[in-house]
Design an enzyme around this catalytic site. Structure first.
Site, short mmCIF file in Angstrom:
data_model
loop_
_atom_site.label_atom_id
_atom_site.label_comp_id
_atom_site.label_asym_id
_atom_site.label_seq_id
_atom_site.Cartn_x
_atom_site.Cartn_y
_atom_site.Cartn_z
N LYS A 72 0.84 -1.19 0.00
CA LYS A 72 0.00 0.00 0.00
C LYS A 72 0.87 1.25 0.00
O LYS A 72 1.87 1.33 0.70
CB LYS A 72 -0.91 0.00 1.23
N HIS B 251 -7.68 -13.07 0.73
CA HIS B 251 -7.15 -12.39 1.91
C HIS B 251 -7.14 -13.32 3.12
O HIS B 251 -6.33 -13.13 4.05
CB HIS B 251 -7.98 -11.15 2.22
N ARG C 116 -3.84 -14.82 3.57
CA ARG C 116 -2.92 -13.89 4.24
C ARG C 116 -3.11 -13.96 5.75
O ARG C 116 -2.15 -14.00 6.51
CB ARG C 116 -3.17 -12.48 3.71
N TYR D 133 -4.08 -10.40 15.37
CA TYR D 133 -3.82 -11.83 15.26
C TYR D 133 -3.55 -12.46 16.62
O TYR D 133 -3.62 -13.67 16.76
CB TYR D 133 -2.64 -12.08 14.31
#
Length: 313
Positions: free
Chosen positions: A174, A247, A250, A282
Protein backbone atom coordinates in the site's frame (compact mmCIF):
# COMPACT_ATOMS: atom_id res chain seq x y z
CA UNK A 1 -16.76 20.30 -9.85
CA UNK A 2 -15.74 17.57 -12.29
CA UNK A 3 -12.42 19.32 -12.94
CA UNK A 4 -11.78 19.37 -9.18
CA UNK A 5 -12.62 15.68 -8.84
CA UNK A 6 -10.31 14.83 -11.76
CA UNK A 7 -7.53 16.88 -10.18
CA UNK A 8 -8.02 15.09 -6.86
CA UNK A 9 -7.98 11.70 -8.58
CA UNK A 10 -4.59 12.51 -10.14
CA UNK A 11 -3.33 13.59 -6.72
CA UNK A 12 -4.34 10.26 -5.14
CA UNK A 13 -2.97 8.21 -8.02
CA UNK A 14 0.28 9.99 -8.86
CA UNK A 15 1.34 11.74 -5.67
CA UNK A 16 -0.01 9.41 -2.99
CA UNK A 17 0.37 6.18 -4.96
CA UNK A 18 -3.11 4.81 -4.27
CA UNK A 19 -3.84 1.41 -5.75
CA UNK A 20 -6.77 1.22 -8.24
CA UNK A 21 -9.08 -0.52 -5.76
CA UNK A 22 -8.47 2.07 -3.02
CA UNK A 23 -8.74 4.88 -5.54
CA UNK A 24 -12.15 3.64 -6.71
CA UNK A 25 -13.37 3.41 -3.12
CA UNK A 26 -12.29 6.96 -2.21
CA UNK A 27 -13.74 8.49 -5.37
CA UNK A 28 -16.95 6.49 -4.99
CA UNK A 29 -17.37 7.83 -1.45
CA UNK A 30 -16.71 11.37 -2.66
CA UNK A 31 -19.21 11.13 -5.51
CA UNK A 32 -21.83 9.80 -3.10
CA UNK A 33 -21.26 12.86 -0.91
CA UNK A 34 -21.55 15.18 -3.91
CA UNK A 35 -24.86 13.54 -4.87
CA UNK A 36 -26.09 14.17 -1.33
CA UNK A 37 -25.14 17.84 -1.65
CA UNK A 38 -26.87 18.14 -5.03
CA UNK A 39 -30.08 16.80 -3.52
CA UNK A 40 -30.06 18.33 -0.03
CA UNK A 41 -27.89 21.44 -0.33
CA UNK A 42 -27.31 22.43 -3.98
CA UNK A 43 -25.44 25.63 -3.08
CA UNK A 44 -22.64 23.49 -1.66
CA UNK A 45 -22.48 21.16 -4.68
CA UNK A 46 -19.81 23.14 -6.52
CA UNK A 47 -16.07 23.69 -6.22
CA UNK A 48 -16.69 27.01 -4.45
CA UNK A 49 -19.55 25.66 -2.36
CA UNK A 50 -17.43 22.83 -0.95
CA UNK A 51 -15.29 25.41 0.86
CA UNK A 52 -18.40 26.39 2.87
CA UNK A 53 -19.35 22.85 3.97
CA UNK A 54 -19.46 22.70 7.78
CA UNK A 55 -19.58 19.95 10.37
CA UNK A 56 -23.39 20.20 10.65
CA UNK A 57 -23.83 19.41 6.96
CA UNK A 58 -21.42 16.50 7.30
CA UNK A 59 -23.41 15.16 10.25
CA UNK A 60 -26.57 15.34 8.15
CA UNK A 61 -24.81 13.36 5.42
CA UNK A 62 -23.62 10.63 7.77
CA UNK A 63 -27.06 10.45 9.34
CA UNK A 64 -28.40 9.70 5.86
CA UNK A 65 -26.01 6.78 5.35
CA UNK A 66 -26.37 5.44 8.89
CA UNK A 67 -28.14 2.11 8.80
CA UNK A 68 -27.53 1.67 5.08
CA UNK A 69 -23.81 0.89 5.42
CA UNK A 70 -21.77 -1.16 7.87
CA UNK A 71 -19.60 0.61 10.42
CA UNK A 72 -16.43 -0.23 8.48
CA UNK A 73 -17.90 1.35 5.35
CA UNK A 74 -18.99 4.47 7.25
CA UNK A 75 -15.49 4.73 8.72
CA UNK A 76 -13.94 4.60 5.26
CA UNK A 77 -16.35 7.27 4.00
CA UNK A 78 -15.26 9.58 6.82
CA UNK A 79 -11.59 8.88 6.13
CA UNK A 80 -12.24 9.61 2.43
CA UNK A 81 -13.83 12.97 3.22
CA UNK A 82 -11.09 13.88 5.70
CA UNK A 83 -8.55 13.22 2.98
CA UNK A 84 -10.48 15.24 0.41
CA UNK A 85 -10.98 18.30 2.62
CA UNK A 86 -7.33 18.12 3.71
CA UNK A 87 -6.46 18.31 0.02
CA UNK A 88 -8.73 21.36 -0.43
CA UNK A 89 -7.03 23.10 2.50
CA UNK A 90 -3.57 22.27 1.13
CA UNK A 91 -4.52 23.68 -2.28
CA UNK A 92 -5.95 26.85 -0.75
CA UNK A 93 -9.50 25.96 -1.83
CA UNK A 94 -10.86 25.77 1.73
CA UNK A 95 -9.91 27.33 5.05
CA UNK A 96 -10.47 24.32 7.28
CA UNK A 97 -11.26 20.61 7.32
CA UNK A 98 -14.72 20.09 8.87
CA UNK A 99 -14.40 16.31 8.64
CA UNK A 100 -11.69 16.41 11.32
CA UNK A 101 -14.37 17.46 13.83
CA UNK A 102 -16.22 14.15 13.42
CA UNK A 103 -15.12 11.05 15.30
CA UNK A 104 -14.84 7.65 13.70
CA UNK A 105 -17.75 5.29 14.43
CA UNK A 106 -17.16 2.41 16.74
CA UNK A 107 -17.25 -0.90 14.96
CA UNK A 108 -17.39 -4.45 16.20
CA UNK A 109 -14.05 -6.15 16.07
CA UNK A 110 -14.16 -9.13 13.76
CA UNK A 111 -11.53 -11.82 14.03
CA UNK A 112 -9.77 -12.48 10.73
CA UNK A 113 -11.07 -15.54 8.88
CA UNK A 114 -8.36 -18.17 8.64
CA UNK A 115 -7.86 -21.88 7.96
CA UNK A 116 -6.34 -24.36 10.36
CA UNK A 117 -3.21 -26.33 9.50
CA UNK A 118 -5.05 -29.48 8.37
CA UNK A 119 -7.35 -27.45 6.12
CA UNK A 120 -4.51 -25.59 4.45
CA UNK A 121 -2.49 -28.76 3.84
CA UNK A 122 -5.54 -30.45 2.34
CA UNK A 123 -6.00 -27.52 -0.02
CA UNK A 124 -2.32 -27.40 -0.95
CA UNK A 125 -2.51 -31.10 -1.78
CA UNK A 126 -5.31 -30.55 -4.27
CA UNK A 127 -4.43 -31.76 -7.76
CA UNK A 128 -3.60 -28.87 -10.06
CA UNK A 129 -3.38 -29.67 -13.77
CA UNK A 130 0.11 -30.13 -15.20
CA UNK A 131 -0.41 -27.26 -17.65
CA UNK A 132 0.93 -23.70 -17.70
CA UNK A 133 -2.36 -22.46 -16.24
CA UNK A 134 -2.58 -25.22 -13.64
CA UNK A 135 1.00 -24.65 -12.51
CA UNK A 136 0.29 -20.93 -12.36
CA UNK A 137 -2.73 -21.52 -10.11
CA UNK A 138 -0.68 -23.70 -7.77
CA UNK A 139 2.10 -21.10 -7.59
CA UNK A 140 -0.41 -18.35 -6.76
CA UNK A 141 -1.98 -20.47 -4.03
CA UNK A 142 1.45 -21.25 -2.58
CA UNK A 143 2.64 -17.64 -2.60
CA UNK A 144 -0.61 -16.31 -1.06
CA UNK A 145 -0.32 -18.64 1.91
CA UNK A 146 3.48 -19.01 2.00
CA UNK A 147 4.24 -15.27 1.89
CA UNK A 148 1.07 -13.63 3.19
CA UNK A 149 0.78 -11.24 0.26
CA UNK A 150 -2.27 -9.14 -0.49
CA UNK A 151 -4.03 -10.21 -3.69
CA UNK A 152 -3.21 -6.83 -5.27
CA UNK A 153 0.45 -7.43 -4.46
CA UNK A 154 0.35 -10.89 -6.03
CA UNK A 155 -1.12 -9.76 -9.35
CA UNK A 156 1.23 -6.77 -9.34
CA UNK A 157 4.39 -8.90 -9.19
CA UNK A 158 6.81 -8.74 -12.10
CA UNK A 159 9.51 -11.18 -13.15
CA UNK A 160 12.20 -8.90 -11.78
CA UNK A 161 10.47 -9.03 -8.36
CA UNK A 162 11.71 -12.60 -7.91
CA UNK A 163 15.09 -13.86 -6.80
CA UNK A 164 14.70 -17.61 -6.65
CA UNK A 165 18.41 -18.10 -5.96
CA UNK A 166 18.21 -16.12 -2.72
CA UNK A 167 14.62 -17.19 -2.12
CA UNK A 168 13.09 -13.71 -1.87
CA UNK A 169 10.40 -11.63 -3.55
CA UNK A 170 10.31 -7.83 -3.64
CA UNK A 171 6.80 -6.57 -2.97
CA UNK A 172 5.25 -3.14 -3.40
CA UNK A 173 2.44 -2.74 -0.89
CA UNK A 174 0.00 0.00 0.00
CA UNK A 175 1.21 3.45 -0.89
CA UNK A 176 3.99 1.94 -3.00
CA UNK A 177 5.92 0.88 0.10
CA UNK A 178 8.53 -1.74 -0.68
CA UNK A 179 9.43 -4.79 1.40
CA UNK A 180 11.44 -7.97 0.89
CA UNK A 181 9.65 -11.22 1.74
CA UNK A 182 11.35 -14.63 2.02
CA UNK A 183 10.12 -17.56 -0.08
CA UNK A 184 10.06 -20.94 1.58
CA UNK A 185 11.37 -23.88 -0.52
CA UNK A 186 7.96 -25.19 -1.62
CA UNK A 187 7.01 -21.75 -2.96
CA UNK A 188 10.31 -21.54 -4.85
CA UNK A 189 9.69 -25.00 -6.31
CA UNK A 190 6.14 -24.14 -7.42
CA UNK A 191 7.24 -20.84 -8.93
CA UNK A 192 10.04 -22.53 -10.84
CA UNK A 193 7.64 -25.14 -12.25
CA UNK A 194 5.35 -22.37 -13.45
CA UNK A 195 8.19 -20.27 -14.88
CA UNK A 196 9.39 -23.27 -16.89
CA UNK A 197 6.03 -23.26 -18.73
CA UNK A 198 5.22 -19.51 -18.64
CA UNK A 199 6.70 -19.02 -22.11
CA UNK A 200 3.88 -21.12 -23.56
CA UNK A 201 1.37 -18.47 -22.47
CA UNK A 202 3.46 -15.68 -23.96
CA UNK A 203 3.80 -17.54 -27.26
CA UNK A 204 0.01 -17.64 -27.72
CA UNK A 205 -0.55 -13.97 -26.88
CA UNK A 206 -1.16 -11.27 -29.48
CA UNK A 207 -0.05 -8.52 -27.08
CA UNK A 208 1.86 -10.31 -24.29
CA UNK A 209 2.77 -8.66 -21.00
CA UNK A 210 6.34 -9.91 -20.76
CA UNK A 211 6.92 -8.09 -17.46
CA UNK A 212 4.02 -9.59 -15.47
CA UNK A 213 4.83 -12.66 -13.39
CA UNK A 214 1.37 -14.23 -13.43
CA UNK A 215 -0.30 -14.29 -16.85
CA UNK A 216 -3.82 -15.08 -17.97
CA UNK A 217 -4.63 -17.40 -20.88
CA UNK A 218 -4.17 -14.48 -23.30
CA UNK A 219 -0.71 -13.61 -21.99
CA UNK A 220 -1.83 -10.51 -20.09
CA UNK A 221 -1.57 -9.64 -16.42
CA UNK A 222 -4.07 -11.32 -14.10
CA UNK A 223 -6.70 -9.33 -12.21
CA UNK A 224 -7.46 -9.53 -8.49
CA UNK A 225 -11.00 -10.63 -9.34
CA UNK A 226 -9.65 -13.59 -11.28
CA UNK A 227 -7.61 -14.75 -8.26
CA UNK A 228 -10.78 -14.60 -6.14
CA UNK A 229 -12.53 -16.91 -8.61
CA UNK A 230 -9.58 -19.30 -8.62
CA UNK A 231 -9.68 -19.58 -4.81
CA UNK A 232 -13.43 -20.28 -5.01
CA UNK A 233 -12.79 -23.12 -7.47
CA UNK A 234 -10.08 -24.70 -5.31
CA UNK A 235 -12.31 -24.54 -2.22
CA UNK A 236 -15.20 -26.09 -4.15
CA UNK A 237 -12.99 -28.85 -5.56
CA UNK A 238 -11.69 -29.65 -2.08
CA UNK A 239 -15.26 -30.03 -0.80
CA UNK A 240 -14.64 -27.91 2.30
CA UNK A 241 -18.08 -26.33 2.29
CA UNK A 242 -16.43 -22.99 3.04
CA UNK A 243 -16.10 -19.86 0.97
CA UNK A 244 -13.03 -17.71 1.63
CA UNK A 245 -11.30 -14.81 -0.05
CA UNK A 246 -7.62 -14.73 -1.05
CA UNK A 247 -7.15 -12.39 1.91
CA UNK A 248 -8.04 -15.28 4.23
CA UNK A 249 -4.82 -16.97 3.08
CA UNK A 250 -2.92 -13.89 4.24
CA UNK A 251 -4.67 -14.13 7.60
CA UNK A 252 -3.83 -17.83 7.75
CA UNK A 253 -0.17 -17.08 7.05
CA UNK A 254 -0.03 -14.60 9.95
CA UNK A 255 -2.00 -16.81 12.34
CA UNK A 256 0.18 -19.87 11.72
CA UNK A 257 3.34 -17.81 12.20
CA UNK A 258 2.04 -16.50 15.53
CA UNK A 259 0.98 -19.96 16.66
CA UNK A 260 4.45 -21.21 15.72
CA UNK A 261 6.07 -18.69 18.04
CA UNK A 262 7.04 -15.95 15.57
CA UNK A 263 7.69 -12.49 16.99
CA UNK A 264 4.85 -10.00 16.38
CA UNK A 265 7.27 -7.40 15.05
CA UNK A 266 8.60 -9.87 12.49
CA UNK A 267 5.05 -10.68 11.37
CA UNK A 268 4.39 -6.95 11.03
CA UNK A 269 7.38 -6.61 8.69
CA UNK A 270 6.37 -9.62 6.61
CA UNK A 271 2.79 -8.38 6.21
CA UNK A 272 3.85 -4.81 5.48
CA UNK A 273 1.69 -3.31 8.22
CA UNK A 274 2.53 0.29 8.98
CA UNK A 275 1.21 0.02 12.53
CA UNK A 276 1.80 -2.79 15.00
CA UNK A 277 -1.78 -2.37 16.21
CA UNK A 278 -2.97 -3.74 12.87
CA UNK A 279 -0.88 -6.87 13.38
CA UNK A 280 -1.97 -7.28 16.99
CA UNK A 281 -5.43 -8.48 16.00
CA UNK A 282 -3.82 -11.83 15.26
CA UNK A 283 -3.08 -12.19 18.97
CA UNK A 284 -6.84 -12.67 19.43
CA UNK A 285 -6.92 -15.38 16.77
CA UNK A 286 -4.01 -17.13 18.50
CA UNK A 287 -5.71 -17.23 21.91
CA UNK A 288 -6.52 -20.95 21.56
CA UNK A 289 -2.83 -21.65 21.14
CA UNK A 290 -2.04 -19.59 24.24
CA UNK A 291 -4.70 -21.41 26.26
CA UNK A 292 -3.23 -24.73 25.15
CA UNK A 293 0.22 -23.62 26.28
CA UNK A 294 -1.23 -22.58 29.64
CA UNK A 295 -3.07 -25.87 30.08
CA UNK A 296 0.04 -27.88 29.35
CA UNK A 297 2.57 -25.86 31.30
CA UNK A 298 1.13 -23.75 34.10
CA UNK A 299 1.06 -25.26 37.64
CA UNK A 300 -2.38 -23.79 38.37
CA UNK A 301 -3.85 -25.42 35.28
CA UNK A 302 -2.38 -28.79 36.29
CA UNK A 303 -3.69 -28.44 39.84
CA UNK A 304 -7.18 -27.57 38.57
CA UNK A 305 -7.09 -30.64 36.32
CA UNK A 306 -6.14 -32.89 39.26
CA UNK A 307 -8.96 -31.50 41.35
CA UNK A 308 -11.46 -32.15 38.57
CA UNK A 309 -10.32 -35.78 38.50
CA UNK A 310 -11.03 -36.14 42.24
CA UNK A 311 -14.23 -34.25 42.98
CA UNK A 312 -15.36 -33.80 46.58
CA UNK A 313 -18.02 -36.18 47.77
Amino acid sequence: MQDLLDQYERHLSQERGFRPQTLRAYLGDLRQFVRFLQEKSPRHASADGLAKVDVFLLRAYFSSVHGEAEAASVERKLVSLRSFFAYLVHEGLAENNPAKLLSLPKKAKKLPVHLDVDEIFNLLDQAFEDTPLGLRDKAIWEICYGCGLRVGEVVGLSLKSLDLTDGTVRVFGKGGKERLVPLYPQVVHSLQEYLDRRGELLAKAKTPDSDALFLNARGGRLSARWVEKMVDKVMLRAGTGRKISPHALRHTFATHLLDGGADLRAIQELLGHESLSTTQRYTHVGINHLVSVYDNAHPLANRDAERSDHPKE
